[in-house]
Enzyme design. Structure first.
Site, PDB file in Angstrom:
ATOM      1  CG  HIS A  82      -1.407   0.973   1.303  1.00  0.00           C
ATOM      2  ND1 HIS A  82      -3.161   1.533   0.774  1.00  0.00           N
ATOM      3  CD2 HIS A  82      -1.461   2.450   2.199  1.00  0.00           C
ATOM      4  CE1 HIS A  82      -3.335   2.609   0.969  1.00  0.00           C
ATOM      5  NE2 HIS A  82      -2.651   3.488   1.543  1.00  0.00           N
ATOM      6  CG  ASP A 161     -11.727   3.502   6.890  1.00  0.00           C
ATOM      7  OD1 ASP A 161     -11.782   4.110   7.468  1.00  0.00           O
ATOM      8  OD2 ASP A 161     -11.708   3.278   5.177  1.00  0.00           O
ATOM      9  NE  ARG A 168     -10.178  10.194   9.775  1.00  0.00           N
ATOM     10  CZ  ARG A 168      -9.649   9.685   8.946  1.00  0.00           C
ATOM     11  NH1 ARG A 168      -9.688   8.687   8.888  1.00  0.00           N
ATOM     12  NH2 ARG A 168      -8.647  10.304   8.996  1.00  0.00           N
ATOM     13  CB  SER A 183      -8.131   4.992   7.848  1.00  0.00           C
ATOM     14  OG  SER A 183      -9.091   4.959   6.438  1.00  0.00           O
ATOM     15  CE  LYS A 187      -8.579   2.258   2.593  1.00  0.00           C
ATOM     16  NZ  LYS A 187      -9.404   3.341   4.358  1.00  0.00           N
TER      17      LYS A 187
END
Length: 434
Positions: A82, A161, A168, A183, A187
């Site tokens: 990621h 999320d 947010r 968050s 995922k």
């Protein structure tokens, strides 16, 4: 439990228990706890922070709020990667086939782009016929047969999320490191991989512009992964100027193909090798990073990496002939060459501005429902530290509008700073965090 008491507890800087955090996330997901109370709780976290154990508990609650992908039927240690997002960040398109060619199963779920950072799915969808919406069984079968699949984030993964991020976004609590970490890791963990490698960006084109904040985020995410039973590693990397040369969807696909063939930009190649090596070590496919890097370079040299990219494109309905004929990818009607208006050294190429210009041309989205033009974008041909003379090429602007995009061209020119002294060389790969 009462939400009022838990808001008060966090406002006073006290640590919430795993049971309390789970109760909040469960209640918010089902609609039993209203937005205004969760907004107050998120703001309390913004100011008071969370302990590492609290953040791990929040991540676990986010994961448990929806479906989780079980990859156990796929043999081997599954490794995911990621990136926190950047400009010209084409690494996934290089890494998935490269690491899969090394025998590592790579289940990759990615998103579309929003704002100045590009989305992997948008890039892949610029390949004629490429399908990012695989059914679960197709996803599994492709990883078993080919070693990698890259698909859109779908289904009921981490619904908490999705709700919390939307909240947010409108309550000025996005920039909270514990909330960002939970968050991202929520995922990744729901995606089912056994090991995770993170590319945490810092600099003008990154979400975390201050290096100390990016380092704190990387450290926290590695700790969360370890706490929840996943081998996790993070590279802290510079995003003060665009990565590689291409910024834009089809342009980045072309650059990924060149990189997999061994003739891509040096910085994109090196970062892909470093991240890929970390993926091999995290998955215990190699004992150390140096051996892993050597193995990956060989896969590029002998053609196995680009062959695996072809396999992925073919399996997901795309035209594999693009590998040998880049003109089959979407082409912009017009190209403007931006040239230096004075001599000197390039002191800076502001990554965020380059990304915003590409977005304005149609390569990205300001809003979720904005259309994407896959052909447009920017090719950054001159980089920080290089000496240029008046009239030398700095960048190419690819556009499809009938009129020249004068405002975008001027913004791109302003993104370049040319001075009389060569700037100090920046550390491109800043640190490895385990």
């Amino acid at each position: 439990m009462r939400m009022y008491d838990l808001i008060y507890k966090k406002r006073e800087g006290e640590e919430l228990t795993p049971e309390e955090i789970d109760w909040i996330i469960s209640g918010y997901t089902t609609g039993d706890i209203p937005d205004y109370q969760v907004s107050a709780w998120a703001m309390a976290i913004f100011f008071k922070g969370m302990k590492a154990r609290e953040t791990a508990s929040l991540t676990e609650a986010v994961v448990n709020s929806g479906d989780q992908i079980d990859l156990s039927r796929i043999s081997g240690v599954k490794v995911d990667k990621h990136s926190t997002g950047g400009v010209g960040d084409t690494t996934t398109l290089v890494l998935a086939p490269l690491v899969a060619a090394a025998g590592v199963p790579v289940p990759k779920m990615s998103g579309k782009g929003l704002g100045h950072t590009g989305g992997t799915i948008d890039k892949l969808e610029s390949i004629p016929g490429f399908n990012c919406e695989l059914e679960t069984e197709e996803f599994f079968n492709q990883i078993e047969e080919i070693g990698a699949a890259i698909v859109s984030q779908t289904g009921n993964l981490t619904p908490a999320d999705k709700k919390l991020y939307a909240l947010r976004d409108v309550t000025a609590t996005v920039d909270s490191i514990p909330l960002i970490a939970s968050s991202i890791m929520g995922k990744k963990l729901a995606g089912g991989a056994d090991a995770i490698v993170l590319d945490v960006k810092t600099g003008s084109g990154a979400f975390m512009q201050k290096q100390e904040d990016a380092r704190e985020l990387a450290r926290l995410m590695v700790d969360i992964g370890s706490e929840l039973g996943r081998k996790t590693m993070a590279l802290l990397t510079d995003m003060s100027q665009p990565l590689g040369e291409a910024v834009g969807n089809a342009l980045e696909v072309k650059e990924a193909i060149k990189t997999l063939k061994g003739n891509g930009p040096e910085d994109l190649t090196e970062l892909s090798i470093k991240l890929g090596a970390a993926m091999l070590v995290a998955g215990q496919y190699e004992s150390d990073l140096a051996k892993a890097e050597k193995r990956l370079r060989k896969l590029i040299t002998n053609g196995q990496a680009i062959s695996k990219f072809k396999d992925i494109v073919r399996a997901q309905g795309g035209n594999p002939e693009i590998v040998d004929n880049l003109d089959l990818l979407p082409q912009a009607k017009n190209i403007y060459e931006l040239k230096a208006d004075k001599s000197g050294y390039i002191e800076n190429v502001t990554a965020r501005e380059v990304g915003l210009v590409a977005m304005a041309l149609g390569a990205g989205r300001a809003k979720k429902d904005d259309p994407i033009d896959p052909a447009v974008g920017i090719e950054v041909t001159a980089h920080r530290g290089e000496k240029v003379e008046t009239g030398d090429l700095l960048a190419r602007v690819y556009y499809n509008s009938d009129n020249q995009p004068a405002e975008e061209i001027q913004r791109l020119r302003d993104a370049y700073t040319i001075g009389s002294k060569k700037p100090e060389e920046l550390e491109f790969i800043i640190d490895l965090i385990e």
